[in-house]
Write an enzyme that holds these catalytic residues in place. Structure first.
Site, PDB file in Angstrom:
ATOM      1  N   GLY A 125       0.823  -1.214   0.000  1.00 28.54           N
ATOM      2  CA  GLY A 125       0.000   0.000   0.000  1.00 28.54           C
ATOM      3  C   GLY A 125       0.850   1.255   0.000  1.00 28.54           C
ATOM      4  O   GLY A 125       2.082   1.191  -0.091  1.00 28.54           O
ATOM      5  N   ASN A 159      -4.810 -12.061  14.825  1.00 27.17           N
ATOM      6  CA  ASN A 159      -3.800 -12.966  14.257  1.00 27.17           C
ATOM      7  C   ASN A 159      -2.390 -12.419  14.447  1.00 27.17           C
ATOM      8  O   ASN A 159      -1.457 -13.147  14.784  1.00 27.17           O
ATOM      9  CB  ASN A 159      -4.052 -13.173  12.754  1.00 27.17           C
ATOM     10  CG  ASN A 159      -5.313 -13.978  12.503  1.00 27.17           C
ATOM     11  OD1 ASN A 159      -5.702 -14.807  13.330  1.00 27.17           O
ATOM     12  ND2 ASN A 159      -5.970 -13.730  11.382  1.00 27.17           N
ATOM     13  N   GLY A 178      -1.155 -12.494  18.042  1.00 33.42           N
ATOM     14  CA  GLY A 178      -0.770 -13.874  18.349  1.00 33.42           C
ATOM     15  C   GLY A 178       0.588 -14.211  17.757  1.00 33.42           C
ATOM     16  O   GLY A 178       1.445 -14.815  18.417  1.00 33.42           O
ATOM     17  N   LYS A 232     -12.986  -6.660   9.294  1.00 37.99           N
ATOM     18  CA  LYS A 232     -12.271  -7.919   9.562  1.00 37.99           C
ATOM     19  C   LYS A 232     -10.767  -7.705   9.715  1.00 37.99           C
ATOM     20  O   LYS A 232     -10.132  -8.273  10.606  1.00 37.99           O
ATOM     21  CB  LYS A 232     -12.547  -8.927   8.437  1.00 37.99           C
ATOM     22  CG  LYS A 232     -13.897  -9.612   8.617  1.00 37.99           C
ATOM     23  CD  LYS A 232     -14.307 -10.395   7.406  1.00 37.99           C
ATOM     24  CE  LYS A 232     -13.605 -11.710   7.283  1.00 37.99           C
ATOM     25  NZ  LYS A 232     -14.122 -12.480   6.130  1.00 37.99           N
ATOM     26  N   ALA A 290      -1.032   0.508  13.166  1.00 39.75           N
ATOM     27  CA  ALA A 290      -1.431   1.773  12.546  1.00 39.75           C
ATOM     28  C   ALA A 290      -2.838   2.103  13.000  1.00 39.75           C
ATOM     29  O   ALA A 290      -3.801   1.463  12.591  1.00 39.75           O
ATOM     30  CB  ALA A 290      -1.385   1.648  11.032  1.00 39.75           C
ATOM     31  N   TYR A 317     -14.557   1.667   9.814  1.00 38.31           N
ATOM     32  CA  TYR A 317     -13.114   1.955   9.922  1.00 38.31           C
ATOM     33  C   TYR A 317     -12.787   2.440  11.335  1.00 38.31           C
ATOM     34  O   TYR A 317     -11.898   1.907  12.006  1.00 38.31           O
ATOM     35  CB  TYR A 317     -12.760   3.022   8.896  1.00 38.31           C
ATOM     36  CG  TYR A 317     -11.296   3.389   8.831  1.00 38.31           C
ATOM     37  CD1 TYR A 317     -10.347   2.468   8.390  1.00 38.31           C
ATOM     38  CD2 TYR A 317     -10.853   4.668   9.170  1.00 38.31           C
ATOM     39  CE1 TYR A 317      -9.002   2.814   8.295  1.00 38.31           C
ATOM     40  CE2 TYR A 317      -9.516   5.020   9.079  1.00 38.31           C
ATOM     41  CZ  TYR A 317      -8.589   4.086   8.630  1.00 38.31           C
ATOM     42  OH  TYR A 317      -7.260   4.436   8.545  1.00 38.31           O
TER      43      TYR A 317
END
Ligand code: UDP
Length: 330
Positions: free
Chosen positions: A14, A103, A106, A95, A118, A149
């Protein structure tokens, strides 16, 4: 095996992620960029493909994340990041901010890595306090168009603090204010690529509302430097990184007209729902704790950014949208 420190950058293809990849390569790290390429673009990182210390994983971090070998740092920058994206891919936005951060936290635990996430000035919503210090809790509409968001990012902060407190994880939280520079997606609807794209295509510039709403724009190199310093600091509470130089959107449109020399005019369109009326970071903490403040003026930064957009192949100017995002909507 290389003795270099290894860093995972999600959203590495990005706008901000790719500039972070460049910075960490320059600092002598081994960089692993991860991106599902919904809003990211391989063109942002193709110059790194032949670098021996650069790897790219095409992966959606909302599903289980596996990275072989050691990791010393993780930077979680994967997320749609423009109001148009939130409208088109709201579930994916939620999500990546919730399942995705779980995730990655972890993964950070298993690897004993320091993780920086961020976050955004959007956690302040349409702010009632001006400028916005980190202590301000915000004014967010959870069920409005930006809620997907804003609330995902607020959840990310909460989750990150919980891992810090209960698992002793080494965490950092950066609240990023409007940032601009080369590699922004030309047609993501954000105000700067919108105005420059319109000028280059010979269209009128679309100011939403009466243009009295304000933003404070930070050049990408300054933003990346602030993020790098925060990662290397020992400060774990949220920190604003942005440029306090505030301007109305109407004045900004006039600056772009001058910069590009376009003979097009400014037209107004309805203000989107929940569009914040004012935004300016209070960067007292960044100055005191990181010794950081922005160095690049808007005049300099806009000139570099305009040169970049001008240099793009002409067909990109007319690419109306990113491709293939439908398959990610579940
Ligand atoms: N904006 C505008 N014209 C456009 C795109 C955006 O006037 O073509 C305005 C928008 O309403 C907002 C500001 O510019 O007030 C910044 O919008 P952007 O989407 O870049 O980011 P935001 O800070 O709102 O997340």
């Amino acid at each position: 095996m290389s003795a270099k420190k290894r860093v995972l950058i999600t959203g590495g293809a990005g706008f901000l992620g790719s500039h972070l990849c460049d910075r960490f390569i320059k600092e002598g790290f081994h960089v692993i960029a991860m991106d599902n390429l919904i809003t990211g673009d391989l063109r942002n990182i193709e110059h790194l493909f032949k670098h021996p210390d650069f790897e790219f994983y095409h992966h959606d971090v909302s599903t289980f994340v596996h990275v072989p070998g050691e990791l010393h740092y993780i930077l979680h920058f994967a997320s749609p990041a423009s109001p148009i994206d939130y409208l088109k891919i709201p579930i994916q936005t939620l999500k990546v901010g919730s399942l995705g951060i779980h995730n990655l936290l972890g993964l950070a635990r298993v690897k004993r890595a320091r993780i920086l996430i961020a976050s955004t000035s959007e956690v302040y919503g349409d702010p009632l306090v001006h400028p916005q210090p980190e202590e301000y809790y915000g004014n967010v509409n959870p069920v409005g168009p930006r809620g997907v968001y804003d609330e995902a990012k607020r959840f990310q902060e909460a989750m990150t603090m919980a891992y810090h407190t209960y698992h002793n994880l080494d965490t950092r939280i950066v609240r990023i204010f409007n940032t601009y520079g080369p590699r922004m997606r030309l047609n993501d609807g954000r105000v700067l690529p919108a105005f420059i794209g319109q000028a280059l295509r010979g269209e009128d510039l679309t100011v939403f509302g009466d243009g009295s709403q304000t933003r404070s724009f930070c050049y990408v190199d300054d933003e990346v430097d602030g993020i790098y310093r925060l990662l290397m600091s020992d400060y774990h509470l949220p920190m604003n990184i942005g440029n306090p130089d505030e301007i109305t959107i109407m004045e900004f449109a006039q600056e772009i007209i001058k910069l590009t020399g376009t003979s097009q005019k400014i037209i107004t369109q309805p203000l989107p729902k929940d569009d914040p009326k004012q935004r300016q970071p209070d960067i007292t903490k960044a100055k005191a704790i990181l010794g950081w403040e922005p160095n690049v003026s808007r005049a300099e930064g806009l000139k570099i950014t305009y040169e970049y957009f001008k240099s793009l192949p002409r067909e990109i100017l007319f690419e109306r949208d990113y491709k293939n995002f439908e398959k990610y909507i579940r």
